[in-house]
Design a protein around this motif. Structure first.
Motif, PDB file in Angstrom:
ATOM      1  N   GLN A  14       0.999  -1.177  -0.017  1.00 38.09           N
ATOM      2  CA  GLN A  14       0.078  -0.019  -0.038  1.00 38.09           C
ATOM      3  C   GLN A  14       0.744   1.352   0.088  1.00 38.09           C
ATOM      4  O   GLN A  14       0.567   2.090  -0.805  1.00 38.09           O
ATOM      5  CB  GLN A  14      -0.933   0.133   1.253  1.00 38.09           C
ATOM      6  CG  GLN A  14      -2.030   1.065   1.186  1.00 38.09           C
ATOM      7  CD  GLN A  14      -2.807   1.105  -0.093  1.00 38.09           C
ATOM      8  OE1 GLN A  14      -3.759   0.024   0.066  1.00 38.09           O
ATOM      9  NE2 GLN A  14      -2.797   1.906  -0.857  1.00 38.09           N
ATOM     10  N   GLU A  17       2.286   1.848  -3.457  1.00 39.83           N
ATOM     11  CA  GLU A  17       1.208   1.920  -4.286  1.00 39.83           C
ATOM     12  C   GLU A  17       0.764   3.671  -4.026  1.00 39.83           C
ATOM     13  O   GLU A  17       0.573   4.263  -5.038  1.00 39.83           O
ATOM     14  CB  GLU A  17      -0.127   1.050  -3.840  1.00 39.83           C
ATOM     15  CG  GLU A  17      -1.516   1.754  -4.857  1.00 39.83           C
ATOM     16  CD  GLU A  17      -1.288   1.369  -6.100  1.00 39.83           C
ATOM     17  OE1 GLU A  17      -0.719   0.531  -6.654  1.00 39.83           O
ATOM     18  OE2 GLU A  17      -2.276   1.989  -7.016  1.00 39.83           O
ATOM     19  N   ASP A  23       4.371  -0.933  -9.779  1.00 42.91           N
ATOM     20  CA  ASP A  23       3.912  -1.423 -11.091  1.00 42.91           C
ATOM     21  C   ASP A  23       3.241  -2.666 -11.027  1.00 42.91           C
ATOM     22  O   ASP A  23       2.612  -3.318 -11.843  1.00 42.91           O
ATOM     23  CB  ASP A  23       4.837  -1.220 -11.964  1.00 42.91           C
ATOM     24  CG  ASP A  23       5.524   0.212 -12.388  1.00 42.91           C
ATOM     25  OD1 ASP A  23       4.611   1.158 -12.651  1.00 42.91           O
ATOM     26  OD2 ASP A  23       6.686   0.455 -12.395  1.00 42.91           O
ATOM     27  N   ALA A  47      -4.125  -8.283  -4.704  1.00 44.85           N
ATOM     28  CA  ALA A  47      -4.725  -7.951  -6.317  1.00 44.85           C
ATOM     29  C   ALA A  47      -5.671  -6.569  -6.092  1.00 44.85           C
ATOM     30  O   ALA A  47      -5.911  -6.041  -6.933  1.00 44.85           O
ATOM     31  CB  ALA A  47      -5.371  -9.129  -6.744  1.00 44.85           C
ATOM     32  N   LYS A  48      -6.279  -6.456  -4.848  1.00 44.24           N
ATOM     33  CA  LYS A  48      -7.099  -5.305  -4.689  1.00 44.24           C
ATOM     34  C   LYS A  48      -6.119  -4.163  -4.691  1.00 44.24           C
ATOM     35  O   LYS A  48      -6.613  -3.078  -5.264  1.00 44.24           O
ATOM     36  CB  LYS A  48      -7.969  -5.512  -3.499  1.00 44.24           C
ATOM     37  CG  LYS A  48      -9.218  -6.492  -3.657  1.00 44.24           C
ATOM     38  CD  LYS A  48     -10.151  -6.362  -2.572  1.00 44.24           C
ATOM     39  CE  LYS A  48     -11.337  -7.496  -3.065  1.00 44.24           C
ATOM     40  NZ  LYS A  48     -11.291  -8.633  -1.807  1.00 44.24           N
ATOM     41  N   CYS A  50      -2.944  -3.607  -5.371  1.00 39.47           N
ATOM     42  CA  CYS A  50      -2.087  -3.421  -6.408  1.00 39.47           C
ATOM     43  C   CYS A  50      -3.055  -3.525  -7.793  1.00 39.47           C
ATOM     44  O   CYS A  50      -3.597  -4.326  -8.135  1.00 39.47           O
ATOM     45  CB  CYS A  50      -0.977  -4.374  -6.618  1.00 39.47           C
ATOM     46  SG  CYS A  50       0.087  -3.992  -8.015  1.00 39.47           S
ATOM     47  N   LYS A  51      -2.898  -2.484  -8.602  1.00 39.04           N
ATOM     48  CA  LYS A  51      -3.619  -2.395 -10.063  1.00 39.04           C
ATOM     49  C   LYS A  51      -3.127  -3.103 -11.004  1.00 39.04           C
ATOM     50  O   LYS A  51      -3.443  -3.483 -11.816  1.00 39.04           O
ATOM     51  CB  LYS A  51      -3.872  -0.841 -10.261  1.00 39.04           C
ATOM     52  CG  LYS A  51      -4.436   0.036  -9.268  1.00 39.04           C
ATOM     53  CD  LYS A  51      -5.934  -0.355  -8.980  1.00 39.04           C
ATOM     54  CE  LYS A  51      -6.419   0.429  -7.832  1.00 39.04           C
ATOM     55  NZ  LYS A  51      -5.760   0.102  -6.621  1.00 39.04           N
ATOM     56  N   GLY A  52      -1.785  -3.483 -10.799  1.00 38.94           N
ATOM     57  CA  GLY A  52      -0.916  -4.254 -11.981  1.00 38.94           C
ATOM     58  C   GLY A  52      -1.006  -5.547 -11.456  1.00 38.94           C
ATOM     59  O   GLY A  52      -1.642  -5.874 -10.721  1.00 38.94           O
ATOM     60  N   ASP A  78      -8.364 -10.503 -12.148  1.00 36.83           N
ATOM     61  CA  ASP A  78      -7.900 -10.346 -13.503  1.00 36.83           C
ATOM     62  C   ASP A  78      -6.473  -9.788 -13.619  1.00 36.83           C
ATOM     63  O   ASP A  78      -5.992  -9.975 -14.633  1.00 36.83           O
ATOM     64  CB  ASP A  78      -8.769  -9.200 -14.372  1.00 36.83           C
ATOM     65  CG  ASP A  78     -10.166  -9.426 -14.410  1.00 36.83           C
ATOM     66  OD1 ASP A  78     -10.964  -8.586 -14.413  1.00 36.83           O
ATOM     67  OD2 ASP A  78     -10.507 -10.818 -14.408  1.00 36.83           O
ATOM     68  N   ASN A  79      -6.055  -9.489 -12.489  1.00 42.54           N
ATOM     69  CA  ASN A  79      -4.580  -8.855 -12.706  1.00 42.54           C
ATOM     70  C   ASN A  79      -3.530 -10.023 -11.988  1.00 42.54           C
ATOM     71  O   ASN A  79      -2.429  -9.753 -11.835  1.00 42.54           O
ATOM     72  CB  ASN A  79      -4.449  -7.746 -12.058  1.00 42.54           C
ATOM     73  CG  ASN A  79      -4.781  -7.649 -10.578  1.00 42.54           C
ATOM     74  OD1 ASN A  79      -5.815  -8.365 -10.116  1.00 42.54           O
ATOM     75  ND2 ASN A  79      -4.255  -6.623  -9.659  1.00 42.54           N
TER      76      ASN A  79
END
Ligand code: G3P
Length: 217
Positions: A14, A17, A23, A47-48, A50-52, A78-79
Motif C-alpha cells: 500500500q 502504491e 507497477d 490484487a485489490k 495493486c492495480k498492476g 483479472d490482474n
C-alpha cells in the motif's frame, strides 16, 4: 523499467502504491510462508491494493495439479499472473495458459537456455534470479544481458523480470541493460532515494532559507 514489489506485506505494498512507484507485485511460496498469511486470501488482498500484475506461484510440480492450481489462482482476480517453475511440466502448463491468454511468470531461471524455452512457451514474464547467481560467484547481470540480447534477436514478447534483486546496483545495472521489469523487497526500492549529498544539500538549503526570515505561504 517497471518496479514490482517482491513481498506479501500488504502495508508495504500500500505504501508503494501510494507513492506511485508500484507497477506490480511478485510472491513465491517462501515469501508467503514468511508472511504467515493464508495464501489465497492474501493474494486476493494484494490484487485489490495493486492495480498492476500480481504473481501467485503454484505449489505443485506435476502438470495436472499445476493446471488445476493455475486455474484457481487465475480466477482470483483479472490482474493475477500465474507463477510457474522453469521445468518441463512448468513450461507445458505455461504454453497451455498462454494459449488461453492467462498471464504467466516463469520463475527460477538461471540460464539463457532456460529463458529461451520460456519465451517459446509463451511466458508473459521470465524471472532470472541475479542474486542467487552472484551468491555462487556467477555473473547474474551477464545472464540478464544474454537474455535481453536473445529476446531482441527474435522479437520475443516475453518481458525480462529481474528477480532476486538484493541492492540498488542490481536495479541500475539491469536498467542499463534494458530489462523490462525488476522485482525486489520494498526496502531496496527505498534505498534508491538515498544519497548523502542530497541530504547535505537540502540541509544547507533549509538553513539558508531560514536565515532569510521569509515565508512562501
Ligand atoms: O522472486 C524471487 C525472489 O523472491 C528470490 O529472491 O533473495 O530469495 O534470491 P532471493
Amino acid at each position: 523499467m517497471k518496479f514490482f514489489a517482491d513481498t506479501a506485506d500488504t502495508a508495504a505494498i500500500q505504501d508503494l502504491e501510494d507513492s506511485g512507484l508500484l507497477d506490480g507485485v511478485t510472491t513465491n511460496p517462501s515469501i508467503i510462508a514468511k508472511s504467515g498469511a493464508n495464501f489465497l486470501e492474501r493474494i486476493a488482498e494484494i490484487a485489490k491494493i495493486c492495480k498492476g500484475p500480481v504473481s501467485a506461484e503454484v505449489a505443485a510440480t506435476d502438470f495436472d495439479t499445476m493446471m488445476k492450481e493455475a486455474d484457481k489462482l487465475a480466477a482470483i482476480a483479472d490482474n493475477i499472473v500465474v507463477k510457474l517453475p522453469l521445468t518441463e511440466d512448468g513450461l507445458k502448463v505455461c504454453k497451455k495458459l498462454s494459449d488461453k491468454n492467462v498471464m504467466t511468470n516463469v520463475t527460477l531461471c538461471f540460464s539463457a537456455g532456460q529463458a529461451l524455452l520460456a519465451a517459446k512457451a509463451g511466458a508473459t514474464y521470465i524471472s532470472p534470479f541475479v542474486g542467487r547467481l552472484d551468491d555462487i560467484s556467477h555473473d547474474g547481470l551477464q545472464l540478464i544481458e544474454d537474455i535481453v540480447t536473445i529476446y531482441d534477436n527474435y522479437g520475443f514478447e516475453t518481458e525480462v523480470l529481474v528477480a532476486s534483486v538484493r541492492h540498488p546496483m542490481h536495479i541500475i545495472d539491469a536498467a542499463k541493460i534494458g530489462a523490462d521489469v525488476m522485482t525486489c523487497p520494498p526496502s531496496v526500492i527505498k534505498q534508491l532515494y538515498k544519497h548523502p549529498l542530497t541530504d547535505k544539500g537540502l540541509a544547507a538549503f533549509v538553513d539558508d532559507w531560514a536565515k532569510t526570515g521569509q515565508s512562501i505561504l
